[in-house]
Design a protein around this motif. Sequence first.
Motif, PDB file in Angstrom:
ATOM      1  N   LEU A  46       4.405   1.396   4.215  1.00 33.69           N
ATOM      2  CA  LEU A  46       4.271   0.199   3.388  1.00 33.69           C
ATOM      3  C   LEU A  46       4.914   0.424   2.019  1.00 33.69           C
ATOM      4  O   LEU A  46       4.766   1.493   1.435  1.00 33.69           O
ATOM      5  CB  LEU A  46       2.786  -0.146   3.198  1.00 33.69           C
ATOM      6  CG  LEU A  46       2.461  -1.388   2.349  1.00 33.69           C
ATOM      7  CD1 LEU A  46       2.902  -2.663   3.066  1.00 33.69           C
ATOM      8  CD2 LEU A  46       0.963  -1.457   2.048  1.00 33.69           C
ATOM      9  N   LEU A  47       5.609  -0.611   1.537  1.00 36.54           N
ATOM     10  CA  LEU A  47       6.156  -0.618   0.189  1.00 36.54           C
ATOM     11  C   LEU A  47       5.462  -1.718  -0.596  1.00 36.54           C
ATOM     12  O   LEU A  47       5.464  -2.878  -0.194  1.00 36.54           O
ATOM     13  CB  LEU A  47       7.665  -0.886   0.211  1.00 36.54           C
ATOM     14  CG  LEU A  47       8.337  -1.075  -1.150  1.00 36.54           C
ATOM     15  CD1 LEU A  47       8.300   0.214  -1.964  1.00 36.54           C
ATOM     16  CD2 LEU A  47       9.784  -1.550  -0.979  1.00 36.54           C
ATOM     17  N   ILE A  48       4.848  -1.367  -1.718  1.00 40.94           N
ATOM     18  CA  ILE A  48       4.148  -2.326  -2.565  1.00 40.94           C
ATOM     19  C   ILE A  48       4.940  -2.449  -3.856  1.00 40.94           C
ATOM     20  O   ILE A  48       5.232  -1.441  -4.511  1.00 40.94           O
ATOM     21  CB  ILE A  48       2.714  -1.849  -2.882  1.00 40.94           C
ATOM     22  CG1 ILE A  48       2.006  -1.426  -1.600  1.00 40.94           C
ATOM     23  CG2 ILE A  48       1.936  -2.936  -3.612  1.00 40.94           C
ATOM     24  CD1 ILE A  48       0.828  -0.508  -1.842  1.00 40.94           C
ATOM     25  N   GLN A  69       4.650  -5.369   0.829  1.00 34.78           N
ATOM     26  CA  GLN A  69       3.517  -6.053   0.216  1.00 34.78           C
ATOM     27  C   GLN A  69       3.846  -6.365  -1.241  1.00 34.78           C
ATOM     28  O   GLN A  69       4.195  -5.476  -2.009  1.00 34.78           O
ATOM     29  CB  GLN A  69       2.264  -5.176   0.265  1.00 34.78           C
ATOM     30  CG  GLN A  69       1.090  -5.681  -0.559  1.00 34.78           C
ATOM     31  CD  GLN A  69       0.504  -6.985  -0.044  1.00 34.78           C
ATOM     32  OE1 GLN A  69       0.317  -7.160   1.159  1.00 34.78           O
ATOM     33  NE2 GLN A  69       0.203  -7.912  -0.956  1.00 34.78           N
ATOM     34  N   ARG A  70       3.735  -7.625  -1.602  1.00 30.33           N
ATOM     35  CA  ARG A  70       3.979  -8.020  -2.983  1.00 30.33           C
ATOM     36  C   ARG A  70       2.691  -7.904  -3.796  1.00 30.33           C
ATOM     37  O   ARG A  70       1.602  -8.236  -3.317  1.00 30.33           O
ATOM     38  CB  ARG A  70       4.502  -9.459  -3.024  1.00 30.33           C
ATOM     39  CG  ARG A  70       4.953  -9.925  -4.390  1.00 30.33           C
ATOM     40  CD  ARG A  70       5.744 -11.210  -4.253  1.00 30.33           C
ATOM     41  NE  ARG A  70       6.007 -11.843  -5.537  1.00 30.33           N
ATOM     42  CZ  ARG A  70       6.720 -12.948  -5.695  1.00 30.33           C
ATOM     43  NH1 ARG A  70       7.248 -13.531  -4.628  1.00 30.33           N
ATOM     44  NH2 ARG A  70       6.921 -13.467  -6.879  1.00 30.33           N
ATOM     45  N   CYS A  71       2.811  -7.442  -5.016  1.00 28.82           N
ATOM     46  CA  CYS A  71       1.658  -7.146  -5.858  1.00 28.82           C
ATOM     47  C   CYS A  71       0.885  -8.410  -6.255  1.00 28.82           C
ATOM     48  O   CYS A  71       1.451  -9.348  -6.823  1.00 28.82           O
ATOM     49  CB  CYS A  71       2.123  -6.409  -7.119  1.00 28.82           C
ATOM     50  SG  CYS A  71       0.822  -6.144  -8.331  1.00 28.82           S
ATOM     51  N   SER A 149      -6.387  -0.475  -2.414  1.00 31.52           N
ATOM     52  CA  SER A 149      -5.261   0.314  -2.904  1.00 31.52           C
ATOM     53  C   SER A 149      -3.911  -0.285  -2.527  1.00 31.52           C
ATOM     54  O   SER A 149      -2.889   0.092  -3.102  1.00 31.52           O
ATOM     55  CB  SER A 149      -5.336   1.742  -2.355  1.00 31.52           C
ATOM     56  OG  SER A 149      -6.420   2.448  -2.903  1.00 31.52           O
ATOM     57  N   LEU A 150      -3.909  -1.205  -1.551  1.00 30.94           N
ATOM     58  CA  LEU A 150      -2.644  -1.700  -1.016  1.00 30.94           C
ATOM     59  C   LEU A 150      -2.254  -3.091  -1.508  1.00 30.94           C
ATOM     60  O   LEU A 150      -1.168  -3.567  -1.193  1.00 30.94           O
ATOM     61  CB  LEU A 150      -2.691  -1.711   0.516  1.00 30.94           C
ATOM     62  CG  LEU A 150      -3.020  -0.387   1.203  1.00 30.94           C
ATOM     63  CD1 LEU A 150      -2.936  -0.546   2.720  1.00 30.94           C
ATOM     64  CD2 LEU A 150      -2.099   0.731   0.729  1.00 30.94           C
ATOM     65  N   ILE A 197      -5.667   7.381  -2.701  1.00 30.68           N
ATOM     66  CA  ILE A 197      -5.769   5.969  -2.320  1.00 30.68           C
ATOM     67  C   ILE A 197      -6.988   5.773  -1.434  1.00 30.68           C
ATOM     68  O   ILE A 197      -7.410   6.688  -0.715  1.00 30.68           O
ATOM     69  CB  ILE A 197      -4.500   5.466  -1.602  1.00 30.68           C
ATOM     70  CG1 ILE A 197      -4.298   6.189  -0.263  1.00 30.68           C
ATOM     71  CG2 ILE A 197      -3.285   5.596  -2.491  1.00 30.68           C
ATOM     72  CD1 ILE A 197      -3.220   5.561   0.589  1.00 30.68           C
ATOM     73  N   ASN A 198      -7.553   4.589  -1.478  1.00 31.48           N
ATOM     74  CA  ASN A 198      -8.729   4.278  -0.672  1.00 31.48           C
ATOM     75  C   ASN A 198      -8.366   4.213   0.814  1.00 31.48           C
ATOM     76  O   ASN A 198      -7.314   3.687   1.187  1.00 31.48           O
ATOM     77  CB  ASN A 198      -9.325   2.930  -1.085  1.00 31.48           C
ATOM     78  CG  ASN A 198      -9.890   2.967  -2.485  1.00 31.48           C
ATOM     79  OD1 ASN A 198     -10.285   4.015  -2.962  1.00 31.48           O
ATOM     80  ND2 ASN A 198      -9.928   1.823  -3.149  1.00 31.48           N
TER      81      ASN A 198
END
Length: 211
Positions: A46-48, A69-71, A149-150, A197-198
Amino acid sequence: MLVVIGADADGTKHLVALDDAMSESELSWTELFEDLKKRGLHMPQLLIADGANGLWAAAGKALPNTRQQRCWLHKVRNVLDKLPEKQKPRVHTELRCIVNAPSETEARDRIEALAKTLQRDYPKAAACIRDDVDRMVTFYRFPSSSWKSLRTTNPIESIFASVRLRTEAAKRLRTGSSATYLVFKLVQRLSGSWRRINGYQSITLENAEAA
């Protein structure tokens, strides 16, 4: 500065790239991603990131199998920026409900419902809410224990809050390389207190089962 922080299978965060660039263009991000691959980066799950189009375009080519994933932190800020002060508290509450929705279906329904309430009087805010919805809900593909976290780029945002205190105090740096070195050393020092990260155990287990 173009910055990439990654988390390994143990949930530990690492600074994997930091480079100065003239802009967040597709070319700049492509060069950075390709350099990471040459240095041995495996395809991330995944890229956030924020809403920079150059980054998404570069990632789509250089990291084609990585989900995006967009913030949500940036999304909330962008939406509220298009509203008068009196509307911000209500909409902020609605956005928080969307972010914490228990399922992707409910999140999508809430996004559209909120957009409809704003469409007539605040069309720019409504359009912003509807923008890039697919990237806003990618985190639901992962175990719920990891969602916190994601959903955002908080690992980078929180770090740079501390970095800005030092760089703003410096006022002026002679060269780009000296600025990069300063930021690198600051981030390196801060990395000693980074939390894992969770839900990393669940992500790792799910990945192993899929394999």
